[in-house]
Structures are given as C-alpha cells and as structure tokens.
Design a protein around this motif. Structure first.
Motif, mmCIF file in Angstrom:
data_model
loop_
_atom_site.group_PDB
_atom_site.id
_atom_site.type_symbol
_atom_site.label_atom_id
_atom_site.label_comp_id
_atom_site.label_asym_id
_atom_site.label_seq_id
_atom_site.Cartn_x
_atom_site.Cartn_y
_atom_site.Cartn_z
ATOM 1 N N THR A 41 0.833 -1.198 0.000
ATOM 2 C CA THR A 41 0.000 0.000 0.000
ATOM 3 C C THR A 41 0.868 1.248 0.000
ATOM 4 O O THR A 41 1.873 1.306 0.705
ATOM 5 C CB THR A 41 -0.917 0.038 1.240
ATOM 6 O OG1 THR A 41 -1.655 -1.173 1.320
ATOM 7 C CG2 THR A 41 -1.881 1.210 1.192
ATOM 8 N N CYS A 42 0.449 2.238 -0.751
ATOM 9 C CA CYS A 42 1.094 3.547 -0.722
ATOM 10 C C CYS A 42 0.004 4.596 -0.540
ATOM 11 O O CYS A 42 -0.944 4.650 -1.327
ATOM 12 C CB CYS A 42 1.869 3.819 -2.006
ATOM 13 S SG CYS A 42 2.711 5.420 -1.972
ATOM 14 N N LEU A 44 -0.816 8.491 -0.525
ATOM 15 C CA LEU A 44 -0.360 9.802 -0.955
ATOM 16 C C LEU A 44 -1.253 10.844 -0.289
ATOM 17 O O LEU A 44 -2.421 11.006 -0.661
ATOM 18 C CB LEU A 44 -0.443 9.939 -2.475
ATOM 19 C CG LEU A 44 0.294 8.902 -3.309
ATOM 20 C CD1 LEU A 44 0.018 9.113 -4.791
ATOM 21 C CD2 LEU A 44 1.783 8.961 -3.029
ATOM 22 N N ASN A 64 3.355 6.436 -9.618
ATOM 23 C CA ASN A 64 2.241 5.492 -9.702
ATOM 24 C C ASN A 64 2.537 4.345 -10.659
ATOM 25 O O ASN A 64 2.145 3.205 -10.409
ATOM 26 C CB ASN A 64 0.962 6.224 -10.112
ATOM 27 C CG ASN A 64 -0.239 5.330 -10.047
ATOM 28 O OD1 ASN A 64 -0.538 4.762 -9.015
ATOM 29 N ND2 ASN A 64 -0.945 5.205 -11.150
ATOM 30 N N LEU A 67 4.498 1.891 -8.760
ATOM 31 C CA LEU A 67 3.641 1.223 -7.777
ATOM 32 C C LEU A 67 2.733 0.198 -8.453
ATOM 33 O O LEU A 67 2.496 -0.884 -7.918
ATOM 34 C CB LEU A 67 2.821 2.257 -7.001
ATOM 35 C CG LEU A 67 3.638 3.180 -6.096
ATOM 36 C CD1 LEU A 67 2.794 4.354 -5.635
ATOM 37 C CD2 LEU A 67 4.201 2.406 -4.906
ATOM 38 N N GLN A 68 2.239 0.511 -9.631
ATOM 39 C CA GLN A 68 1.413 -0.438 -10.380
ATOM 40 C C GLN A 68 2.216 -1.670 -10.767
ATOM 41 O O GLN A 68 1.710 -2.789 -10.709
ATOM 42 C CB GLN A 68 0.862 0.210 -11.651
ATOM 43 C CG GLN A 68 -0.394 0.983 -11.449
ATOM 44 C CD GLN A 68 -0.944 1.443 -12.784
ATOM 45 O OE1 GLN A 68 -0.292 2.179 -13.520
ATOM 46 N NE2 GLN A 68 -2.147 1.003 -13.092
ATOM 47 N N VAL A 74 -2.775 2.101 -4.292
ATOM 48 C CA VAL A 74 -2.485 3.518 -4.088
ATOM 49 C C VAL A 74 -3.748 4.207 -3.574
ATOM 50 O O VAL A 74 -4.816 4.080 -4.167
ATOM 51 C CB VAL A 74 -2.020 4.192 -5.400
ATOM 52 C CG1 VAL A 74 -1.755 5.678 -5.187
ATOM 53 C CG2 VAL A 74 -0.790 3.487 -5.941
ATOM 54 N N LEU A 91 -3.884 9.143 -12.127
ATOM 55 C CA LEU A 91 -3.741 7.949 -11.295
ATOM 56 C C LEU A 91 -5.021 7.131 -11.406
ATOM 57 O O LEU A 91 -5.787 7.009 -10.451
ATOM 58 C CB LEU A 91 -3.484 8.352 -9.834
ATOM 59 C CG LEU A 91 -2.367 9.365 -9.587
ATOM 60 C CD1 LEU A 91 -2.338 9.782 -8.130
ATOM 61 C CD2 LEU A 91 -1.035 8.800 -10.005
ATOM 62 N N ALA A 94 -5.861 4.589 -8.671
ATOM 63 C CA ALA A 94 -5.810 5.013 -7.272
ATOM 64 C C ALA A 94 -7.207 5.161 -6.684
ATOM 65 O O ALA A 94 -8.168 5.467 -7.385
ATOM 66 C CB ALA A 94 -5.059 6.332 -7.146
#
Length: 118
Positions: A41-42, A44, A64, A67-68, A74, A91, A94
């Motif tokens: 998990t991130c 923002l 992103n 992260l993907q 996200v 995003l 997200a």
C-alpha cells in the motif's frame, strides 16, 4: 515531502505540502527507485498542498507507474476540488479518499468562479 515506511504493514506514506511541482522531482525519483517489491500500500497525502502544477502530476504519474508494476494499492487523500478533479486522470488505479475531518469540498464550478473573479 514527508516519507514514512511501515515495514510491518508493507506500507509507504508520502505526505506532500506546499507546491506539487518539479521542486520535489529528486525526492520522488529517489523514492520511485527504492520502493521495495513487497510494498502492498502507498498512501499519498495531498491534503496540505497549496498549488498543483502539471509537472507535479507528472511526477505522481511516474511514481504510480512504479507502484502499479509491483502491484501496490495507491490511496490518495485530498479534500481539494482541483486535486480531486485532476488526479483520477493521472492515477486511474488510485482510490481517492476525502478525509473525514476535513470540511466538505467546494464545488469545482464555485472554485473556478472564484479563480476567474480574482
């Protein structure tokens, strides 16, 4: 930008403040290059931003993408109408969340009217 990694939850929290622009490019590139592949998990946190520039959104897009690739979820925290309007385009995967302790966001048209009259 304030960074916090919570290993027990495989979670990275990034809190942005001030302007979202190229001034944070070095920090975002460093974080992007060092994201652990186990990250789940991130978050923002964009609740403390003053202004958002296209260059800052491009940096978030780049982050992103990384992260993907590793499959992290996200979550974007924001209560600013302009950010809520623009981040889904950049995003697309997200989850946008408006923090409960924030005041209700102004309608985008009201914000645009205020900006045009200024």
């Amino acid at each position: 930008m304030i960074t916090s990694f919570i290993p027990s939850e495989d979670r990275l929290d990034l809190s942005f403040h001030g302007d979202l622009d190229l001034t944070i490019s070095e920090d975002v590139c460093l974080i992007s290059a060092t994201i652990p592949t186990t990250l789940r998990t991130c978050i923002l946190d964009l609740t403390r931003l003053d202004r958002v520039f296209d260059s800052g959104l491009a940096l978030l897009w780049m982050l992103n993408e990384q992260l993907q690739r590793i499959g992290a979820t996200v979550v974007v925290l924001s209560d600013h109408p302009e950010i809520l309007r623009r981040t889904p385009r950049v995003l697309s995967n997200a989850l946008n969340v408006v923090p409960q302790d924030s005041s209700p966001p102004l309608e985008a048209s009201a914000v645009e009217t205020d900006l045009l009259s200024a």
